[in-house]
Scaffold this active site. Sequence first.
Site, PDB file in Angstrom:
ATOM      1  N   HIS A 162       0.679  20.621 -10.031  1.00 31.54           N
ATOM      2  CA  HIS A 162       1.093  19.640  -9.624  1.00 31.54           C
ATOM      3  C   HIS A 162       0.838  19.635  -7.920  1.00 31.54           C
ATOM      4  O   HIS A 162       1.590  18.501  -7.432  1.00 31.54           O
ATOM      5  CB  HIS A 162       2.453  19.239  -9.487  1.00 31.54           C
ATOM      6  CG  HIS A 162       3.199  19.699 -10.756  1.00 31.54           C
ATOM      7  ND1 HIS A 162       3.779  18.806 -11.639  1.00 31.54           N
ATOM      8  CD2 HIS A 162       3.480  20.626 -10.867  1.00 31.54           C
ATOM      9  CE1 HIS A 162       4.524  19.297 -12.518  1.00 31.54           C
ATOM     10  NE2 HIS A 162       3.876  21.215 -12.644  1.00 31.54           N
ATOM     11  N   SER A 283     -19.034   8.776  10.799  1.00 25.87           N
ATOM     12  CA  SER A 283     -18.896   7.551  11.307  1.00 25.87           C
ATOM     13  C   SER A 283     -19.353   7.097  12.619  1.00 25.87           C
ATOM     14  O   SER A 283     -19.633   7.802  13.116  1.00 25.87           O
ATOM     15  CB  SER A 283     -17.005   8.131  11.165  1.00 25.87           C
ATOM     16  OG  SER A 283     -17.186   6.843  12.099  1.00 25.87           O
ATOM     17  N   LYS A 289     -15.588  12.675  12.720  1.00 24.44           N
ATOM     18  CA  LYS A 289     -15.825  12.629  11.317  1.00 24.44           C
ATOM     19  C   LYS A 289     -17.006  12.911  10.939  1.00 24.44           C
ATOM     20  O   LYS A 289     -18.642  13.092  11.735  1.00 24.44           O
ATOM     21  CB  LYS A 289     -15.428  11.057  11.046  1.00 24.44           C
ATOM     22  CG  LYS A 289     -14.343   9.879  10.939  1.00 24.44           C
ATOM     23  CD  LYS A 289     -12.792  10.604  10.652  1.00 24.44           C
ATOM     24  CE  LYS A 289     -13.434  11.015   8.944  1.00 24.44           C
ATOM     25  NZ  LYS A 289     -13.038   9.296   9.066  1.00 24.44           N
ATOM     26  N   GLU A 296     -17.982  12.609  -3.228  1.00 29.34           N
ATOM     27  CA  GLU A 296     -16.847  11.585  -3.102  1.00 29.34           C
ATOM     28  C   GLU A 296     -17.825  10.641  -3.629  1.00 29.34           C
ATOM     29  O   GLU A 296     -17.292  10.316  -4.492  1.00 29.34           O
ATOM     30  CB  GLU A 296     -16.601  10.862  -1.634  1.00 29.34           C
ATOM     31  CG  GLU A 296     -16.382  11.152  -0.374  1.00 29.34           C
ATOM     32  CD  GLU A 296     -15.854  10.205   0.375  1.00 29.34           C
ATOM     33  OE1 GLU A 296     -15.029   9.729   0.396  1.00 29.34           O
ATOM     34  OE2 GLU A 296     -16.481  11.243   2.252  1.00 29.34           O
TER      35      GLU A 296
END
Length: 467
Positions: A162, A283, A289, A296
């Site tokens: 979980h 970024s 970043k 991804e």
Amino acid sequence: MSSKKETNSAWGGRFSEPTDAFVARFTASVDFDRELAAQDIRGSVAHATMLNTIGVLTDDERQAIETGLREILAEIEAGSFSWSVALEDVHMNIEAALTERIGTTGKKLHTGRSRNDQVATDIRLWLRDTIDVISGELTRLQQGILSVAERERATIMPGFTHLQTAQPVTFGHHLMAWHEMLERDHGRLQDCRKRLNQSPLGAAALAGTSYPVDREQTASLLGFDGPTRNSLDSVSDRDFAIEFCAFASLLLTHLSRASEELVLWTSAQFDFIELPDRFCTGSSIMPQKKNPDVPELVRGKTGRVNGHLIALLTLMKSQPLAYNKDNQEDKEPLFDAAETVIDCLRAFADMVPAIQAKPDNMREAARRGFSTATDLADYLVRKGIPFRDSHEIVGKSVAYGIAQNKDLSEMSLPELQQFSAAIEEDVFDVLTLQGSVTARNHIGGTAPDQVLKAVQQAKQQLKQRGG
Ligand code: ARG
């Protein structure tokens, strides 16, 4: 007949006007099926060889056809071949170029054959070649996983259920779970290869041909295990493309799960691993970043591949026997699924060996989440307390730990003894992370020794498959 307008040279005999210009473009497939050129030529050479064997082509004719086709392939590979939409597809472009090159003999190549068995053969050959490339990349990724798993076999991290801290595991054990998923994918890929490796050539349009074709010969020349058994099925079957896409969907599903974990682990909140800069991007507005774009994107590509699987299933649904033009729509989803799989595997195979673990952060996270609570319960069972009661005792200890902001291993003996008099000094052996993972020392368990065994076995398996 002199007033007849010029119609298609391959099949225009019964037509009285040329194809509408838009319809010609709409029905043409050459813009994408030229991908099959090498396989188309391989199939044609085998077909011509067989026609020669059965006396339909002379030795000279066969030779002229083969030489012409090889020259055409060289042109295609060099990028100098001129493709024509008017010639519809890869098959007719190549055949027309052959006839232009060697004259009337070129027109004999299509004897006893149809584009229906031709294209079915081409796709099978193409997919077989592609599967071999994918198998190699998959094996390379698995080798990378095994090397990191071996290195990190004793690195402790939290295991989750979980997405809540559950029990400590080793990072190597976690990586070996990825390996298992990929091992099943490899099996499915080989299954698909095995089933597709049959030659439809000789099925012709749908019913077979009146020439005494030797289907065994063409099958063996093309490296197939044998000819397909039913001509109607041969020209209409696209199961292999669907099976491949099903393999691809499941593989990408696995890669998307691994990707999700990499994304989580590189976040400031987890901070379990570092991916080298070369696999990340920045970024344009936030200078701090470092984004895990590669995982991804792999995660995102899963949707695209699932789409291709559904496209092919829907394409084949309710199609009556035998060949239908619908089938031309099989190629783009199949090609794109294969290309996507190859790219994603390549990205992963390059990236995984470069994963840098942050063992201190992993261990700290495992320590924080009461991950040895089950070990304490098992300890109490060994002291004679029934498991359900020990579960309750440990639950209360954890509630106390939450209130006091203390992990079980940070509590003093008297603190622990508030919950059960059965707890003694030796409890601290089981409350350590090390003790917890080392205790799970059986096949499939997380103990470092078991991880090492699993890695060694897996390496052996990869070696046997030639990886
Ligand atoms: N381009 C066609 C395809 O990809 C080749 C077969 C065409 N056959 C036909 N009877 N029109 O399916």
